[in-house]
Structures are given as structure tokens and as C-alpha cells.
Scaffold this active site. Sequence first.
Site, PDB file in Angstrom:
ATOM      1  N   CYS A  34       4.395  38.067   8.139  1.00 39.54           N
ATOM      2  CA  CYS A  34       5.824  37.779   8.006  1.00 39.54           C
ATOM      3  C   CYS A  34       6.359  37.172   9.294  1.00 39.54           C
ATOM      4  O   CYS A  34       5.748  37.258  10.351  1.00 39.54           O
ATOM      5  CB  CYS A  34       6.616  39.067   7.730  1.00 39.54           C
ATOM      6  SG  CYS A  34       6.089  39.991   6.280  1.00 39.54           S
ATOM      7  N   CYS A  38      11.968  39.053   8.926  1.00 38.66           N
ATOM      8  CA  CYS A  38      11.777  39.384   7.500  1.00 38.66           C
ATOM      9  C   CYS A  38      12.721  40.524   7.095  1.00 38.66           C
ATOM     10  O   CYS A  38      12.821  41.542   7.792  1.00 38.66           O
ATOM     11  CB  CYS A  38      10.326  39.797   7.248  1.00 38.66           C
ATOM     12  SG  CYS A  38       9.976  40.102   5.493  1.00 38.66           S
ATOM     13  N   CYS A  68      10.079  36.088   3.071  1.00 37.64           N
ATOM     14  CA  CYS A  68      10.609  35.460   4.293  1.00 37.64           C
ATOM     15  C   CYS A  68       9.951  34.119   4.591  1.00 37.64           C
ATOM     16  O   CYS A  68      10.412  33.392   5.476  1.00 37.64           O
ATOM     17  CB  CYS A  68      10.445  36.392   5.482  1.00 37.64           C
ATOM     18  SG  CYS A  68       8.747  36.596   6.077  1.00 37.64           S
ATOM     19  N   ASP A 442      21.651   8.848  37.132  1.00 32.22           N
ATOM     20  CA  ASP A 442      22.479   8.402  36.016  1.00 32.22           C
ATOM     21  C   ASP A 442      23.959   8.513  36.397  1.00 32.22           C
ATOM     22  O   ASP A 442      24.411   9.568  36.876  1.00 32.22           O
ATOM     23  CB  ASP A 442      22.182   9.259  34.777  1.00 32.22           C
ATOM     24  CG  ASP A 442      22.976   8.824  33.574  1.00 32.22           C
ATOM     25  OD1 ASP A 442      22.541   7.879  32.898  1.00 32.22           O
ATOM     26  OD2 ASP A 442      24.036   9.429  33.304  1.00 32.22           O
TER      27      ASP A 442
END
Length: 500
Positions: A34, A38, A68, A442
Amino acid sequence: MHDDFDRCYRAVQSKDARFDGWFVTAVLTTGIYCRPSCPVRPPLARNVQFHPTAAAAQRLGFRACKRCRPDASPGSPEWNVRGDVVARAMRLIADGTVDRSGVTGLAAHLGYTTRQLERLLQAEVGANPLALARAQRTQTARILIETTDLPFGDVAFAAGFASIRQFNDTVREVCALTPTDLRRRARTRFGREDHATSDVLSLRLPLRTPFAFEGLFGHLAASAVPGVEEVRDGAYRRTLRLAFGSAVVSLTPQPDHVRCRLVVDDFRDLSAAIARCRRLLDLDADPTAVVEALSTDSHLAPLVAKAPGQRIPRTVDEDELAIRVVLGQQVSLKAARTHAHRLAVRYGTPIADAGGALTHTFPTVDQLSEMDPDRLAMPGARRQTLIALVTALAAGEVELDAGVDWNRARAQLLALPGIGPWTAEVVAMRGLGDPDAFPVTDLGVRAAAASVGLPAAAAALTAHSTRWRPWRAYATQHLWTALDHAVNDWPPTENQQEKR
């Protein structure tokens, strides 16, 4: 993380969805595995094992939980924040390299022998490349079974199985259901509305919350290349160039998932198309780790609190991104989009788009190798840089893909004329997915830094940024959100769309 039993078990007890994809829980008494979230009652600690991947659990004979659906959880963020050979191999396997080139091709691409690579993957993720690719094929088959009306023979072929028998046996072994039962359950659970025709695939791309999608989709929209990308009916749409043909994808953000509609020429490209969409939207990121780390800086904390869960606007093709970054050197977004559009129309492959205005895929480096430099309406220095980049990509002197070494790619780029730190860092950030890439020069980053009280000078900002490591790319994205700029607007305003 799967080695820390107590931490994993606490996550299972609390049904914490943030850990879905980090590991799976195998229950010894039921033979089922799972996801951590779950909804069933947590098993006793003595009856569970934790494994790093679904493939590892499947290799030991565990079946996927029908409730699940652990094979449909987001991918582990670990493979996107690491630059070692195992992480690079996992990214390439997700992109379909094993199905296209085999384990030998994967190993050769990474510079290892097949045996060395198998030993490394077995030791760390509990499965070899073939088992990992098999788990991915099964997930692709499940998507097609549950969301299309394709005949099962076509599903088997599209998912990469060698025979119908192998397809049937694998689906029964992994899902504990026949393909017919899987499709019937999907019809009962989802109804007809989520099911596509044989031409259009509709699915949900899972992710970890929080998900601040405005900056992500706003950036993609603001830089969209006409004919290759567009915004239509609240969705970002673009063309994809894949191994067996082309595709058109439509992506619509929701608070806890992204709705994806795909039209592919060949369903064998499905796994790669989904992987590239996830990569484009940075959907396997771990927002909790990023928020926790960046919130410790008092300058960034207000930006993080305002829009937690930022994702990096990435790419579906690393070569394309590098070329577009060079086209955008020292020009506006609008000018960069115009240059890219001209290349796409002149050298790209035409496609049909019944649902919109997309006309071409972005050209390959081989197609761009036929460019006539005299027809490139840009300054001579940038023209030289573009030609040098395309030539180096075509010759393999610069390698940009999901499995490259980030620092080696930087060095290869910086060796080309006209490519400096800004270009290399933006390619590393958006093309290669390095979470610590930092385009400090930048102008937008420096302006945003100054606006929140950070130093604007490159050297001082670089020194300050060490406290953000290894999440400086996400710090960059948060800084961009401080700007009054189209990259932060989703959906785009009417004026912005008219300008485009």
C-alpha cells in the site's frame, strides 16, 4: 527513507499523504502493498515491511492494494534532487529508456556495465532495471485499461508487453484482478465521464500538496511559443515529440492534481508522454521539504507563506529548452517567443490539432542543423551561439537529457561561445531539474531580491543563498513571484493573450 522503520511506521499510522511515493508498505499477512496514506486500518508493526519502490514489493510477490492504488502515487522526489547514477538511472527508466534501448542501452548511456548498474539499483531500490520497467509497463497498462475503451490486445502492445499472455499474467499478479475486472471496477468507481475514447486519454496526474500552480502555469503561458504551445479554456496545451510519433497534451491545474488529456499518435509513447508531463510541471517535488527549508530565512519567509508549494516550470525536451534559453538571451519574452515560433514553423514537423491552434512540434537538433544562418533575424553573436549549440547537441558534444550529470552538462554548455553562467544555470534549473541551480545574474532575481531586503549584488546574493541549499532553484521561483510580471498570472489576462 524506507530504512527508517519507526519514521515510516509513524507516517503509516497517521496516513500521511506527503510520504506517498517515498516508500510502500508491504503487509506480510495479506501479501498486499500500500501507499502510506492508505485509508484502511494500519497493520501491526510486526506484520509490515517497507520498500523503496513498487517494483521492489512486486519482485517479492506482493500485490498492489485495490483501494489506495500505490502504483498510481506520485514518484519519489528523491530521484529529482540527486545527481548520482542511481537517481539518473531512475529518471531515464521513467522516460522509457529501457523499453526503447534495453538495459544494455541504459547502462551504456550512464557509462556503466549492465552488471554494475543492476547491482547498484538492486542495492538501493530493491529491484533491477527490468523489474522497474515492468512495474512501469503495468502502471501504463492499468491507465489504459481504466481510462480507455481500447481492446486489451492493443493495451498490451501499447504498454510494451511482448505478448497478450505476458500482459494478462502480469496484471493478475500485480493487481490481483484480470484486465476485465479492472475495467469493470473503474467503470463502477469513476463512471463514464472520466473515460476516454480510443483517441483521447484522460487522467489525473497526482502530486504532493501544497501546490502553488499559478506561478508554474503562468510562466509556461507567458513564454508559450505560438503553434507549439497555447492557453485554451483554462488549460495549458502543447505538442510533444516522442519516440514513435507526436502527441498533443492539455493540462489543467487543480489544487490537488492536474487534469491531463492526451492525444498520441502511438500508444507505445504513453509512458514517456506522462513522464514528460510530470517533469514539465515538476509534479514529483517535495514541497514540504522546500517550505521548511526556505521559511527559515526571514527575507523569503513571507513569499513562501504567501504561496507555498511552488514548482519549477520545466520542459518536455531538454534540447528544446536550451535552444529557447539561447533565443531569449538579452531580449523580452515576446521576442524570444517570436524567434522560437519562426524556427518551429520553418523546421518543425506539422501536426493536426482538432481541438485548438497547435500546428508544429518543436524541431529536433537534426532538423535545426539545416538552418540557414542568414535567415536568422538576430544579432550575429547570438546567431553564432545558437549555431554552436545546435552543432554541439547534434554531435553529442553537449548532452542534455533526464540522465545527465548536471555539473558535466554545465561545463559542456559553458565551453560554447556566447553561453555564460546565466544560460547554464537556467538550463540546469528548467531543463535538467537541478534543485540547487541558481541564476544569480538574472535581472528579475536581483530585482526581486532587492524588493525583499536581500542583497542585489551577485556576489553578496550568492553568499547569502548558501543557506537555501539544496533548494536554490525553488528560492528563485519564490523570488520571481515577488515581481509584477506576466509569469505570475494564471489564467492570463485578456490583454496578455492579445499581446501573445
